[in-house]
Design an enzyme around this catalytic site. Structure first.
Site, PDB file in Angstrom:
ATOM      1  N   LYS A 179       2.633   2.419 -20.304  1.00 20.06           N
ATOM      2  CA  LYS A 179       1.179   2.758 -20.376  1.00 20.06           C
ATOM      3  C   LYS A 179       0.892   3.922 -19.515  1.00 20.06           C
ATOM      4  O   LYS A 179       1.528   4.566 -18.617  1.00 20.06           O
ATOM      5  CB  LYS A 179       0.426   1.730 -19.842  1.00 20.06           C
ATOM      6  N   ASP A 224      -0.595  -5.107 -13.561  1.00 21.00           N
ATOM      7  CA  ASP A 224      -0.572  -4.329 -14.769  1.00 21.00           C
ATOM      8  C   ASP A 224       0.537  -5.267 -15.894  1.00 21.00           C
ATOM      9  O   ASP A 224       0.401  -4.660 -17.070  1.00 21.00           O
ATOM     10  CB  ASP A 224       0.275  -2.909 -14.472  1.00 21.00           C
TER      11      ASP A 224
HETATM   12  O1  C5P Z   1      -0.665  -6.045  -8.702  1.00 21.60           O
HETATM   13  P1  C5P Z   1       0.590  -5.301  -8.310  1.00 21.60           P
HETATM   14  O2  C5P Z   1       1.658  -6.100  -7.658  1.00 21.60           O
HETATM   15  O3  C5P Z   1       1.384  -4.517  -9.342  1.00 21.60           O
HETATM   16  O4  C5P Z   1       0.084  -4.524  -6.993  1.00 21.60           O
HETATM   17  C1  C5P Z   1       1.002  -3.623  -6.299  1.00 21.60           C
HETATM   18  C2  C5P Z   1       0.290  -3.112  -5.138  1.00 21.60           C
HETATM   19  O5  C5P Z   1      -0.851  -1.983  -5.583  1.00 21.60           O
HETATM   20  C3  C5P Z   1      -0.581  -4.018  -4.232  1.00 21.60           C
HETATM   21  O6  C5P Z   1       0.169  -4.802  -3.479  1.00 21.60           O
HETATM   22  C4  C5P Z   1      -1.815  -3.258  -3.880  1.00 21.60           C
HETATM   23  O7  C5P Z   1      -1.363  -2.787  -2.593  1.00 21.60           O
HETATM   24  C5  C5P Z   1      -1.932  -2.292  -4.717  1.00 21.60           C
HETATM   25  N1  C5P Z   1      -2.997  -2.847  -5.740  1.00 21.60           N
HETATM   26  C6  C5P Z   1      -4.162  -2.688  -5.267  1.00 21.60           C
HETATM   27  N2  C5P Z   1      -5.375  -3.204  -6.288  1.00 21.60           N
HETATM   28  C7  C5P Z   1      -5.150  -3.399  -7.237  1.00 21.60           C
HETATM   29  C8  C5P Z   1      -3.675  -3.483  -7.740  1.00 21.60           C
HETATM   30  C9  C5P Z   1      -2.910  -3.055  -7.108  1.00 21.60           C
HETATM   31  O8  C5P Z   1      -4.679  -2.237  -4.052  1.00 21.60           O
HETATM   32  N3  C5P Z   1      -6.127  -3.742  -8.202  1.00 21.60           N
END
Ligand code: C5P
Length: 303
Positions: free
Chosen positions: A12, A142
């Site tokens: 993406k 994501d």
């Molecule tokens: O959701 P995911 O595990 O992919 O996110 C990885 C990291 O990216 C989270 O631990 C956080 O630090 C950051 N993040 C965030 N806000 C979001 C998505 C991700 O701060 N909406």
């Protein structure tokens, strides 16, 4: 039971990534407009030895950077789905990786969504779409979009999706950096850079949604926006040179993809995309340059 199941999952680009302040749970509220593009990982699953749990292997140019333990989202997807249905998670998972690793193109998320759909098919579960999307959201912000594909607005932490209409195909070039960037690190840098300022509520830009709906590349170029770009450039100042190289080579617009460090260039047509990719490769400001069109289909089981 089937012998093996192969699923193809797209990368993406975020055509708009509006980031709000940090929430009490540490995540950031987002208005995240995702567009799936035609760079793919393929995830193949097959029954594994009893009691071994998920066994992950990976091939592809960046395979050495992919973790093969249970931090891999594909392994976690298999564990989550098996746990939900009271099954043993004994499965071999092979990832044929073509999406840049730690590049801000949801490569890890693609493998999570791919493994979930592949295991669901292998185990004959027929889990309803809504439940699969909820399992994806547990794996990462994501991951639901990797399953859905096309174009969508992600709100909440990016996991609450509304599909968006797209009126045409857009031509992109992606410049892959020499080294990845950690997503949490980029969000931390965003917090550092915005400390003491009022961060507005993230909202989708109506002009951008209109450009997508109309398939209007020049209008989309004007509206592309990524609130994480400043943070990514602060951590990796050399990306500025990559962005400038693509712009000078005729890109309609250039931006960092998601949390970076992949940079994305919107081109007028396929020929322009080829020229931009050539200039980026020749410049030495990136490891490689890839051409892809979007929107692309979400995760799909291959025959
Ligand atoms: O959701 P995911 O595990 O992919 O996110 C990885 C990291 O990216 C989270 O631990 C956080 O630090 C950051 N993040 C965030 N806000 C979001 C998505 C991700 O701060 N909406």
């Amino acid at each position: 039971m089937r012998e093996h199941v192969r699923v193809r999952v797209p990368a993406k680009v975020n055509v708009q990534l509006a980031v709000g302040g940090a929430r009490p749970d540490g995540f950031h509220g987002l208005a995240n407009v995702f567009l799936a593009v035609g760079l793919y990982d393929e995830v193949t699953v097959a029954p594994g030895p009893a009691g071994a749990g998920p066994l992950v292997t990976c091939t592809g140019p960046d395979a050495d950077q992919v973790p093969l333990d249970t931090t891999n989202l594909a392994a976690r997807a298999a564990l989550a789905l098996a746990g939900r249905h009271g099954l043993e998670p004994d499965v071999r998972i092979h990832i044929e990786k073509d999406i840049p690793v730690a590049g801000g193109m949801a490569g890890g998320s693609a493998d999570g969504a791919g493994a979930l759909l592949a295991c669901d098919t292998l185990w004959g579960l027929g889990t309803p779409r809504d439940e699969l999307l909820a399992l994806c959201a547990d794996l990462g912000s994501d991951v639901p979009f990797s399953l859905l594909g096309g174009a969508a607005l992600g709100t909440g932490r990016g996991e609450q999706l509304t599909a968006l209409p797209v009126g045409g195909s857009f031509h992109w070039v992606f410049a892959v950096a020499h080294e990845g960037l950690s997503t949490p690190r980029v969000f931390q840098e965003f917090d550092r850079l915005t400390a003491g300022t009022r961060v507005p509520e993230p909202a989708a830009d109506p002009a951008l949604l209109g450009a997508l709906r109309d398939g209007d590349a020049p209008a989309l170029a004007k509206a592309l926006a990524n609130d994480l770009q400043r943070a990514a450039l602060s951590l990796r100042p050399s990306l500025r040179e990559t962005l400038d190289t693509g712009t000078e080579a005729g890109a309609l617009a250039a931006l960092v993809s998601g949390s970076g460090p992949t940079t994305a260039f919107l081109a007028e047509d396929a020929r322009a995309a080829g020229a931009i990719a050539g200039a980026l490769l020749a410049s030495g400001t990136c490891r490689t340059a890839r051409v892809a069109e979007g929107p692309a289909r979400g995760a799909v089981v291959l025959p």
